[in-house]
Every structure is written in structure tokens, then in C-alpha cells.
Write an enzyme that holds these catalytic residues in place. Sequence first.
Site, PDB file in Angstrom:
ATOM      1  N   GLY A   3       0.768  -1.236   0.000  1.00  0.00           N
ATOM      2  CA  GLY A   3       0.000   0.000   0.000  1.00  0.00           C
ATOM      3  C   GLY A   3       0.798   1.285   0.000  1.00  0.00           C
ATOM      4  O   GLY A   3       0.360   2.277  -0.584  1.00  0.00           O
TER       5      GLY A   3
ATOM      6  N   ASP B 111       0.721   3.624   4.311  1.00  0.00           N
ATOM      7  CA  ASP B 111      -0.407   4.307   3.683  1.00  0.00           C
ATOM      8  C   ASP B 111      -1.518   4.594   4.685  1.00  0.00           C
ATOM      9  O   ASP B 111      -2.101   5.666   4.697  1.00  0.00           O
ATOM     10  CB  ASP B 111      -0.948   3.516   2.490  1.00  0.00           C
ATOM     11  CG  ASP B 111      -1.360   2.083   2.852  1.00  0.00           C
ATOM     12  OD1 ASP B 111      -0.980   1.597   3.939  1.00  0.00           O
ATOM     13  OD2 ASP B 111      -2.064   1.443   2.038  1.00  0.00           O
TER      14      ASP B 111
ATOM     15  N   ASP C 157      -4.823   1.472  10.853  1.00  0.00           N
ATOM     16  CA  ASP C 157      -6.171   1.347  11.424  1.00  0.00           C
ATOM     17  C   ASP C 157      -6.076   0.628  12.762  1.00  0.00           C
ATOM     18  O   ASP C 157      -5.900   1.265  13.785  1.00  0.00           O
ATOM     19  CB  ASP C 157      -7.162   0.713  10.444  1.00  0.00           C
ATOM     20  CG  ASP C 157      -6.598  -0.459   9.682  1.00  0.00           C
ATOM     21  OD1 ASP C 157      -5.760  -1.208  10.232  1.00  0.00           O
ATOM     22  OD2 ASP C 157      -7.014  -0.659   8.534  1.00  0.00           O
TER      23      ASP C 157
ATOM     24  N   LYS D 202      -6.874   5.777  11.174  1.00  0.00           N
ATOM     25  CA  LYS D 202      -8.231   5.530  11.662  1.00  0.00           C
ATOM     26  C   LYS D 202      -8.196   5.421  13.182  1.00  0.00           C
ATOM     27  O   LYS D 202      -8.043   4.333  13.737  1.00  0.00           O
ATOM     28  CB  LYS D 202      -8.798   4.235  11.071  1.00  0.00           C
ATOM     29  CG  LYS D 202      -9.068   4.259   9.592  1.00  0.00           C
ATOM     30  CD  LYS D 202      -9.742   2.947   9.188  1.00  0.00           C
ATOM     31  CE  LYS D 202      -9.937   2.836   7.708  1.00  0.00           C
ATOM     32  NZ  LYS D 202     -10.580   1.539   7.344  1.00  0.00           N
TER      33      LYS D 202
ATOM     34  N   PHE E 103     -14.013   2.501   4.904  1.00  0.00           N
ATOM     35  CA  PHE E 103     -13.202   1.682   4.006  1.00  0.00           C
ATOM     36  C   PHE E 103     -12.879   2.519   2.787  1.00  0.00           C
ATOM     37  O   PHE E 103     -13.775   3.012   2.096  1.00  0.00           O
ATOM     38  CB  PHE E 103     -13.924   0.405   3.598  1.00  0.00           C
ATOM     39  CG  PHE E 103     -12.998  -0.568   2.920  1.00  0.00           C
ATOM     40  CD1 PHE E 103     -12.235  -1.440   3.674  1.00  0.00           C
ATOM     41  CD2 PHE E 103     -12.853  -0.577   1.545  1.00  0.00           C
ATOM     42  CE1 PHE E 103     -11.336  -2.313   3.064  1.00  0.00           C
ATOM     43  CE2 PHE E 103     -11.966  -1.444   0.926  1.00  0.00           C
ATOM     44  CZ  PHE E 103     -11.213  -2.317   1.685  1.00  0.00           C
TER      45      PHE E 103
ATOM     46  N   ASP F 130      -6.248  -0.334  -1.156  1.00  0.00           N
ATOM     47  CA  ASP F 130      -6.881  -1.282  -2.061  1.00  0.00           C
ATOM     48  C   ASP F 130      -8.109  -1.955  -1.473  1.00  0.00           C
ATOM     49  O   ASP F 130      -8.332  -1.947  -0.261  1.00  0.00           O
ATOM     50  CB  ASP F 130      -5.877  -2.375  -2.436  1.00  0.00           C
ATOM     51  CG  ASP F 130      -5.652  -3.375  -1.304  1.00  0.00           C
ATOM     52  OD1 ASP F 130      -5.934  -4.572  -1.488  1.00  0.00           O
ATOM     53  OD2 ASP F 130      -5.216  -2.948  -0.209  1.00  0.00           O
TER      54      ASP F 130
ATOM     55  N   ARG G 120      -5.633   0.418  -6.188  1.00  0.00           N
ATOM     56  CA  ARG G 120      -4.499   1.197  -5.675  1.00  0.00           C
ATOM     57  C   ARG G 120      -4.101   2.330  -6.611  1.00  0.00           C
ATOM     58  O   ARG G 120      -3.540   3.334  -6.178  1.00  0.00           O
ATOM     59  CB  ARG G 120      -3.280   0.292  -5.472  1.00  0.00           C
ATOM     60  CG  ARG G 120      -3.448  -0.806  -4.458  1.00  0.00           C
ATOM     61  CD  ARG G 120      -2.105  -1.505  -4.209  1.00  0.00           C
ATOM     62  NE  ARG G 120      -2.234  -2.749  -3.490  1.00  0.00           N
ATOM     63  CZ  ARG G 120      -2.312  -2.872  -2.175  1.00  0.00           C
ATOM     64  NH1 ARG G 120      -2.289  -1.772  -1.436  1.00  0.00           N
ATOM     65  NH2 ARG G 120      -2.404  -4.051  -1.599  1.00  0.00           N
TER      66      ARG G 120
END
Length: 199
Positions: A66, A121, A124, A152, A173, A180, A186
Site C-alpha cells: 500500500g 499508507d 487502522d 483511523k 473503508f 486497495d 491502488r
Amino acid sequence: MTVKKSLYICVMVMQDEQPCRIRVKDKFFRLYLGRKRIEEIVDSLACRIDRDYAGKVPLMLGILNGAFIFASDLVRKLHIACEISFVKYASYQGMESGGSVKSLIGLNETIRGREVIIVEDIVDTGHTMARLLDDIRQYEPAGIRIASFCFKKEAFTENFTIDYCGLEIPDLFVVGYGLDYDGAGRNFPDIYQLDKTNG
């Protein structure tokens, strides 16, 4: 002759030269963050890193897959000397973050006594990053900091600090700019959030 259908179907409703709604595999996503704002965020992070690492040569350690776009943009904005390398960890399957994290590609550089900036990237739950931090500390770097484009906070369950946070987002999301959905999406230069209407 059969023409293979693309994985990505863009609904051509445009806003500032970018589609405001896209389809990735079986899901629809709507525009969340445009490329101009993304560039502004990267510029700001690069300025902070330039200031903090003046006179030093940090190793920028991107997490694949990512972070490859964000890491590339970030290092090109830096004015300090630096090096860049990548490791690959995985925790996502489809749209769910798995509980276990498996190292796929390890670290090849000698980092003992070096300053390391991990480039991600999105953070979370933080499970992948926590695992990577534990692994890197074993190599005795001089220091470790984290640069993540997205964070997040609502989903975060670990106990570490993101030193260079580009953007705090709700527990959405998102795809695009390296992010992705099951390996797809991506390549979009903008960031899109899942359209819950999905129709």
C-alpha cells in the site's frame, strides 16, 4: 475476439477532472479526498521531516504493497539526504483486517545506529505496525518514527505514536492512492470511500 472486462469501471460523473464515483470489483466508492489535497498533505509532512532530520540521513522504510505511492511522493518532496527501502507485511483479506500478521518480505539493510522512518499508507487497528516496530527494534536503530498518510483513530487498538500523520479519518473503508480493495484500486490518484448505497 473476446475483450476482457476491466476490474475498474468508472461512472463518468466528474468533479475537478476526477470521477466522483467509481466501481472496484463488486463495490462502488465515492470521492473522499482529491489529488490536490493529497499533494498538500504530502508537502506538509515532507516539510516537517526536513526540519526534524536536518543534517541526518534517515532510512525511509515503506510497507508494501500500500505505501509505495505515498513513499515515492514523500521522498521526492524531501530536501534532506535519505535512503529508501521496503518490507512487505499482510493483514487484510478482502475488506476485513485479520487478527494475525505475517511477514512476507524481510529487511535487508543494516539499520543498527540509524534513524528509521516507517512509511505507511494507513494505520487502522495498528496490528501490522506493532509487529513491524517489534521486529525493527531488534536491529537496534538509533530511532524510529512513523509517517502514515491516513490514521483511523476509531479502529486503533495498539499503543504507539504516529509521528507524522497526514490525515485522521473515520472508520471508513477507502481505496486509491495505494489503498486497495482485495488487491484492486491502488492506482487511482484520489482517495474514495465505500458508497454504502452500492447501487
